[in-house]
Design a protein around this motif. Structure first.
Motif, PDB file in Angstrom:
ATOM      1  N   ILE A 120      62.753  -2.154  30.295  1.00  0.00           N
ATOM      2  CA  ILE A 120      61.601  -1.417  29.922  1.00  0.00           C
ATOM      3  C   ILE A 120      62.163  -0.354  28.689  1.00  0.00           C
ATOM      4  O   ILE A 120      62.863   0.315  29.087  1.00  0.00           O
ATOM      5  CB  ILE A 120      60.468  -0.986  30.631  1.00  0.00           C
ATOM      6  CG1 ILE A 120      59.970  -2.022  31.572  1.00  0.00           C
ATOM      7  CG2 ILE A 120      59.257  -0.184  29.894  1.00  0.00           C
ATOM      8  CD1 ILE A 120      59.092  -1.574  32.676  1.00  0.00           C
ATOM      9  N   ASP A 121      61.604  -0.750  27.433  1.00  0.00           N
ATOM     10  CA  ASP A 121      62.044   0.491  26.622  1.00  0.00           C
ATOM     11  C   ASP A 121      61.429   1.662  26.974  1.00  0.00           C
ATOM     12  O   ASP A 121      60.254   1.836  27.254  1.00  0.00           O
ATOM     13  CB  ASP A 121      61.272  -0.206  25.053  1.00  0.00           C
ATOM     14  CG  ASP A 121      61.765   0.672  23.871  1.00  0.00           C
ATOM     15  OD1 ASP A 121      61.955   1.898  24.033  1.00  0.00           O
ATOM     16  OD2 ASP A 121      61.939   0.068  22.666  1.00  0.00           O
ATOM     17  N   ARG A 122      62.413   2.482  26.783  1.00  0.00           N
ATOM     18  CA  ARG A 122      62.077   3.936  27.264  1.00  0.00           C
ATOM     19  C   ARG A 122      61.120   4.416  26.429  1.00  0.00           C
ATOM     20  O   ARG A 122      60.064   5.519  26.892  1.00  0.00           O
ATOM     21  CB  ARG A 122      63.216   5.076  26.915  1.00  0.00           C
ATOM     22  CG  ARG A 122      64.218   4.580  28.373  1.00  0.00           C
ATOM     23  CD  ARG A 122      65.266   5.698  28.011  1.00  0.00           C
ATOM     24  NE  ARG A 122      66.438   5.118  28.979  1.00  0.00           N
ATOM     25  CZ  ARG A 122      67.784   5.607  28.723  1.00  0.00           C
ATOM     26  NH1 ARG A 122      68.118   6.549  27.542  1.00  0.00           N
ATOM     27  NH2 ARG A 122      68.796   5.441  29.389  1.00  0.00           N
ATOM     28  N   ARG A 123      60.955   4.218  25.026  1.00  0.00           N
ATOM     29  CA  ARG A 123      59.723   4.928  24.350  1.00  0.00           C
ATOM     30  C   ARG A 123      58.488   4.263  24.540  1.00  0.00           C
ATOM     31  O   ARG A 123      57.413   5.194  24.843  1.00  0.00           O
ATOM     32  CB  ARG A 123      59.962   4.377  22.708  1.00  0.00           C
ATOM     33  CG  ARG A 123      61.292   5.022  22.043  1.00  0.00           C
ATOM     34  CD  ARG A 123      61.612   4.401  20.821  1.00  0.00           C
ATOM     35  NE  ARG A 123      61.958   3.016  21.134  1.00  0.00           N
ATOM     36  CZ  ARG A 123      62.194   2.208  20.123  1.00  0.00           C
ATOM     37  NH1 ARG A 123      62.284   2.529  18.928  1.00  0.00           N
ATOM     38  NH2 ARG A 123      62.647   0.976  20.517  1.00  0.00           N
ATOM     39  N   ILE A 124      58.320   2.877  24.854  1.00  0.00           N
ATOM     40  CA  ILE A 124      57.305   2.388  25.468  1.00  0.00           C
ATOM     41  C   ILE A 124      56.640   3.206  26.714  1.00  0.00           C
ATOM     42  O   ILE A 124      55.597   3.422  26.796  1.00  0.00           O
ATOM     43  CB  ILE A 124      57.165   1.033  25.801  1.00  0.00           C
ATOM     44  CG1 ILE A 124      57.234   0.362  24.270  1.00  0.00           C
ATOM     45  CG2 ILE A 124      55.988   0.382  26.569  1.00  0.00           C
ATOM     46  CD1 ILE A 124      57.711  -1.206  24.487  1.00  0.00           C
ATOM     47  N   ALA A 125      57.661   3.432  27.803  1.00  0.00           N
ATOM     48  CA  ALA A 125      57.468   3.867  28.996  1.00  0.00           C
ATOM     49  C   ALA A 125      56.812   5.453  28.716  1.00  0.00           C
ATOM     50  O   ALA A 125      55.844   5.690  29.343  1.00  0.00           O
ATOM     51  CB  ALA A 125      58.571   3.970  29.842  1.00  0.00           C
TER      52      ALA A 125
END
Length: 189
Positions: A5-10
């Motif tokens: 999971i993309d850290r920015r999305i999280a």
């Protein structure tokens, strides 16, 4: 293959959840707007809509995630990959989870605009108990559904009382006393 999971999305989703929960603590759910959620999360409203169709979708995802975490703390995996139900010996892991997430559960249980939260918590607890309840021994002559409903209602009622009264007892004390009361009344073995 592991999905990353993309850290920015999280990070964005976490900010939206945090913003949402803080607003629920302040005002009735029905009066919360997507603009308020976005402003508090320091993002634009389009970003909220990118992740959630509306505030009801956000509410459902927030409830689902937190209740799944509640269930997750009640199980572990042994060396053979077998699932172990930690509730079979103590309510302590789940009571500590509630203690650590007091703000969220207090906000959801005290907000009159979110009556579905308690119902979903009861439904999930009922399902979990129904799967794991031992109907042998002292429970042999009792109706499984009746015992399951009793235990689920008692558990959710105690959690609700404890959280809404700002945890007047420690997590250890609540876990021990709830376990003792259910055991004394032969609801659990």
């Amino acid at each position: 293959m592991e999905v990353r999971i993309d850290r920015r999305i999280a990070k964005t989703k976490a900010a939206i959840f945090q913003s949402f929960v803080s607003l629920i603590a302040e005002k009735n759910f029905e009066h919360i707007t997507i603009n308020e959620i976005a402003d508090r999360a320091n993002i634009n409203r389009g970003t909220v809509y990118f992740h959630y169709s509306d505030k009801y979708d956000l509410l459902n995802k927030c409830i689902e995630e937190n209740l799944n975490q509640m269930i997750a703390v009640t199980t572990a995996t042994d060396r053979n990959g077998e699932t172990i139900d930690l509730i079979e010996s103590s309510f302590l892991p789940v009571m500590r989870y509630f203690e650590e997430n007091h703000h969220f559960y207090f906000s959801m249980l005290s907000n009159k605009g979110v009556p579905a939260f308690r119902d979903r918590m009861l439904e999930l607890t009922t399902t979990h108990i129904n799967i794991h309840i031992n109907m042998d021994g002292v429970n042999l002559n009792y109706n499984k559904e009746l015992i399951t409903q009793f235990m689920a209602s008692a558990f959710v009622g105690i959690v609700e009382w404890w959280i809404l009264n700002h945890m007047p007892l420690s997590a250890d004390d609540v876990a021990q006393q709830l376990w003792g009361v259910l055991k004394r009344n032969q609801v659990i073995n």
